[in-house]
Design an enzyme around this catalytic site. Structure first.
Site, PDB file in Angstrom:
ATOM      1  N   CYS A 216       3.934  -9.768  -8.695  1.00 34.59           N
ATOM      2  CA  CYS A 216       3.910  -8.401  -9.220  1.00 34.59           C
ATOM      3  C   CYS A 216       2.481  -8.065  -9.630  1.00 34.59           C
ATOM      4  O   CYS A 216       1.650  -8.966  -9.806  1.00 34.59           O
ATOM      5  CB  CYS A 216       4.863  -8.257 -10.411  1.00 34.59           C
TER       6      CYS A 216
ATOM      7  N   CYS B  65       1.282  -9.834 -12.707  1.00 35.65           N
ATOM      8  CA  CYS B  65       0.989 -11.246 -12.427  1.00 35.65           C
ATOM      9  C   CYS B  65      -0.430 -11.379 -11.884  1.00 35.65           C
ATOM     10  O   CYS B  65      -1.197 -12.254 -12.313  1.00 35.65           O
ATOM     11  CB  CYS B  65       1.974 -11.805 -11.409  1.00 35.65           C
TER      12      CYS B  65
ATOM     13  N   ASP C  77      -5.486  14.522  22.782  1.00 39.23           N
ATOM     14  CA  ASP C  77      -6.306  14.472  23.986  1.00 39.23           C
ATOM     15  C   ASP C  77      -5.366  14.617  25.186  1.00 39.23           C
ATOM     16  O   ASP C  77      -4.180  14.292  25.094  1.00 39.23           O
ATOM     17  CB  ASP C  77      -7.048  13.136  24.038  1.00 39.23           C
TER      18      ASP C  77
END
Length: 814
Positions: free
Chosen positions: A29, A32, A459
């Site tokens: 996390c 952490c 394109d």
């Protein structure tokens, strides 16, 4: 110096030094990663870090002259996270590290944390024991009606239920308190510190049931979140697992099975049916169908023969192949995809940066409110105070115990985990899902930007069209058949090297038409060819050549020229008018016209063009249905061809005759007029326009280093159906992120408002505000993996296009 998916700028260059890649599974996390970062920053000799909690990896650059691998690993473990494996490699200007200390290996970019045994881990077992003890305590307290004193101390007596709750808090809460200690030591105001402090405080004042409930429920929440994160990591593990570990090489005429890492460029690699291709290569012997959906997202196996490229991680479906290796293990197309996906997942988006800044204010404010809630009301409310507002009244009861519990509840709500992880988890899910479907997104910010584009510029050549000349129409005249037209046109063009000649020959071969030998072959530059077949002179060329050779009816053609004026019979006049109409129609459609004739009659006309991709029209329609507009075509081709293609596809506007720098100007004008613009091109000659757009999307990037590096997003195959899929995925990802952020913030706000009124307990705060929202955010993000590109692909595909061409070919000139 430092970057990780929840902090840093996501783009810092790593300074010179040894690179140590560490597997840290429980670093899962942002908070952490924050603790690990703080711990590493205090180590002299650490030059930079790249922390990836979603992957469970930490990549640390350090000075080997000042510290060793053990010092780096110890710093991470000092933040409370066990290191599972380590390996180092050098960067420029640095000496080698000491190598693996655990016997495990990892690439310099870091391994994905191994799958976790979440439900059988020590943490899980202690949680189940704690939960069982809570049930025992509740049974003594509320069910049996018998709750004897089991322990007497100078500080007081403990009943059976109290003892059960204390043991439950100890069993389930030790890991929480230990993590809180590491957070405090690293000065990180995160969920571990808040929960650890709440458990200790509740135990200290004798709120045993609250402490036990908090410890058990939070541990369950942690286990569920770890399981959800492990599932998130699975998607990248599956991507990495596409590459086989061994290869069969042919050396000196003998086959040998070797690790893929031992295959060198130029080696001959044998691949049998059903095996995965181990490295990128070129087929030197054999034919087969190869399932390359893992790289390009193509759902149908692609036929491969001598000279064709193949990619690592794809599956040889049928025949035996021998390849010449063109890459080594770490430099294959699949390896580049994996590396770019991992980079994309570690780069923070604008929303993520905003949420991090918001969380920096949110958590301290709510913690302050929690402290105030626990301390202030008992000082000002002696017994009960009733407050009435707009006809609603509520009695606030005094007493420190009541308000202390409410303060603890607010402390639980202070954790911002749910809305902090909402963006990185959604980005990880979206980027990985796209990669598995042949779309390489090189960063969360590009995923967000693609979902917000207002216009798309395409394109033409090689993007909306195939970039190769092909016969689109064969129109016989004067009683000739299509086969006859192709027979003589193919015979004449067989000696020509012009791209138009190749297109005619491809069509003749595709129809199984045999072409006769010719003599007296002559090329007329810029006009066409002529030759003798069985004593008759045949011509193939443009309408101007037809007129110049005094061909039948030449003076009536739109390209003009000097024609003969002798009277012709009625049949010749009809022929002349019919072929004139055909030439005009084909030219209006932007096609090159090749006429086939003799001195006596016209055999027919052939229309040739850069064929429109069969899925292009549907892709544009899908984008329009999704709400994108305008859709513009940019091309360097002439106005007539551009207009014909634009009308066929139904684009909103087109601009023709553009040089590369003029395409950049066109994109800039679109951005000024409409806002965010995505440019879709081939990634090579469109590089300036791709770079100037809000999002640059390169087509057909598989095997093209330049295309992958140039674009923000690369479509590994040539299917235009991936463009509306990409937009739908990006739009839904943005929606998921917004839903998760506002839902988690809204739920926490409602819970926080309800706490002072006594409507929200500690259990509800954990189950709904922390565990519930974190799991909900993760589950919401996982929905992105269910978006499939299949619904954006033309089910008729090439067959539909061929059918149209055959219909046109059968049109009678008259």
């Amino acid at each position: 110096m430092t970057r990780h998916s929840a902090g840093g700028d996501g783009g810092a260059e790593r300074p010179d030094g040894s690179v140590l890649s560490l597997s840290v599974p429980k670093m899962d996390c942002p908070s952490c990663a924050g603790k690990v970062e703080a711990s590493l920053e205090r180590v002299e000799g650490v030059l930079g870090t790249d922390l990836r909690p979603i992957e469970g990896t930490a990549i640390v650059t350090y000075d080997p002259a000042r510290i060793g691998e053990g010092d780096v690993a110890a710093a991470i473990e000092g933040a409370g996270y066990a290191v599972r494996g380590r390996a180092s490699e050098d960067t420029a200007g640095a000496g080698a590290g000491s190598g693996s200390e655990t016997g495990e290996t990892a690439e310099g970019r870091g391994e994905i944390a191994p799958p976790a045994e979440v439900w059988t881990s020590e943490r899980a077992i202690r949680t189940w024991i704690g939960g069982l003890l809570v049930l025992v305590g509740l049974t003594f307290e509320f069910v049996l009606g018998w709750n004897p004193t089991v322990v007497s101390t100078p500080l007081g007596a403990l009943s059976a239920s109290d003892a059960a709750f204390v043991l439950a808090a100890a069993a389930s809460g030790v890991a929480v308190v230990r993590s809180g200690y590491y957070s405090a030591r690293n000065r990180s105001l995160d969920i571990d510190l808040l929960m650890g402090a709440a458990i200790v405080a509740a135990m200290a004042v004798g709120l045993f049931v609250e402490a036990a409930t908090l410890a058990v429920l939070f541990s369950v929440a942690e286990l569920l979140e770890r399981y959800a994160m492990d599932r998130t990591r699975d998607s990248l593990r599956e991507l990495i697992a596409l590459a086989p570990e061994e290869a069969t090489v042919v050396r000196g005429g003998e086959e040998a099975t070797v690790p893929v890492g031992d295959v060198e460029i130029g080696d001959t690699v044998a691949v049998r049916p059903g095996e995965k291709i181990p490295v990128d290569g070129v087929v030197r012997d054999g034919e087969s169908a190869v399932d390359q959906s893992a790289i390009t997202g193509e759902s149908v196996p692609v036929d491969k023969a001598v000279g064709d490229e193949v990619y690592a991680g794809t599956i040889n479906e049928a025949g035996y192949l021998e390849l010449e290796a063109t890459s080594v293990e770490g430099d294959s197309t699949l390896s580049r995809i994996v590396d770019l996906v991992r980079d994309a997942r570690s780069k923070r988006t604008d929303r993520e940066q905003f949420v991090d800044r918001f969380a920096g204010y949110y958590t301290p404010v709510v913690v302050a409110l929690a402290v105030a809630t626990a301390v202030v009301p008992p000082l000002v409310i002696d017994t009960t105070v009733t407050v009435s507002v707009a006809g609603y009244s509520h009695a606030f009861v005094g007493g420190w115990r009541t308000w202390f519990v409410r303060g603890l509840t607010l402390l639980v709500i202070a954790c911002p985990c749910a809305f902090v992880i909402s963006t990185p988890v959604s980005v990880a899910s979206g980027v990985t899902a796209a990669a598995r479907n042949g779309v390489l997104i090189k960063g969360g910010r590009h995923l967000e930007a693609m979902g917000e584009v207002d216009a798309v510029a395409f394109d033409k050549t090689g993007t909306l069209t195939k970039g190769e000349l092909a016969v689109t129409d064969v129109v016989p005249a004067g009683g000739a058949s299509e086969t006859e037209v192709l027979r003589y046109a193919g015979a004449l063009e067989r000696r020509s090297e012009h791209p138009i000649a190749e297109a005619v020959l491809d069509r003749a071969r595709g129809r199984g038409v045999e072409t006769p030998e010719v003599s007296a072959f002559e090329t007329v530059s810029g006009r066409g060819v002529r030759a003798s077949v069985d004593g008759t002179v045949y011509y193939a060329g443009n309408p101007a050549f037809f007129a110049e050779t005094d061909g039948p009816g030449g003076e009536a053609l739109t390209d003009g020229g000097v024609g003969r004026t002798a009277e012709r019979d009625a049949e010749r006049a009809v022929e002349r008018d019919a072929i004139d109409v055909t030439v005009r129609r084909l030219q209006r459609e932007g096609k090159t016209v090749v006429l086939v004739w003799t001195d006596e009659r016209v055999l027919g006309a052939i229309g040739i063009a850069d064929e429109i991709r069969p899925e292009a029209k549907r892709a544009i329609a899908e984008l329009r249905e999704l709400g994108v507009g305008p859709i513009v075509m940019l091309t360097g081709d002439n106005e007539g061809t551009a207009r014909a293609v634009a009308e066929e596809l139904g684009v909103d506007a087109h601009r023709a005759g553009l040089l590369p720098d003029e395409k950049v100007e066109a994109v800039a004008e679109l951005r000024a007029e409409h806002g965010d613009v995505a440019m879709v091109g081939d990634g090579i000659n469109d590089a300036p326009a791709l770079a100037s757009a809000t999002v640059g999307v390169a087509m057909g990037a598989a095997g093209s280093d330049a295309a992958i590096e140039t674009a923000d997003i690369a479509l590994m195959g040539d299917g235009l159906g991936k463009v509306p899929y990409l937009y739908a995925l990006a739009r839904d990802a943005n929606s998921v992120i917004r839903q998760s952020i506002w839902a988690s913030l809204g739920v926490k706000t409602v819970l926080a408002v309800g706490v002072p009124f006594g409507y929200v307990s500690v259990a509800v705060a954990v189950l709904v505000g922390d565990m519930g929202m974190s799991l909900g955010v993760t589950a919401n993000a996982m929905r992105l993996s269910r978006i499939s590109p299949e619904r954006f692909l033309d089910p008729e595909g090439e067959e539909g296009s061929e059918s149209e061409n055959e219909t046109k070919s059968g049109d009678d000139a008259s």
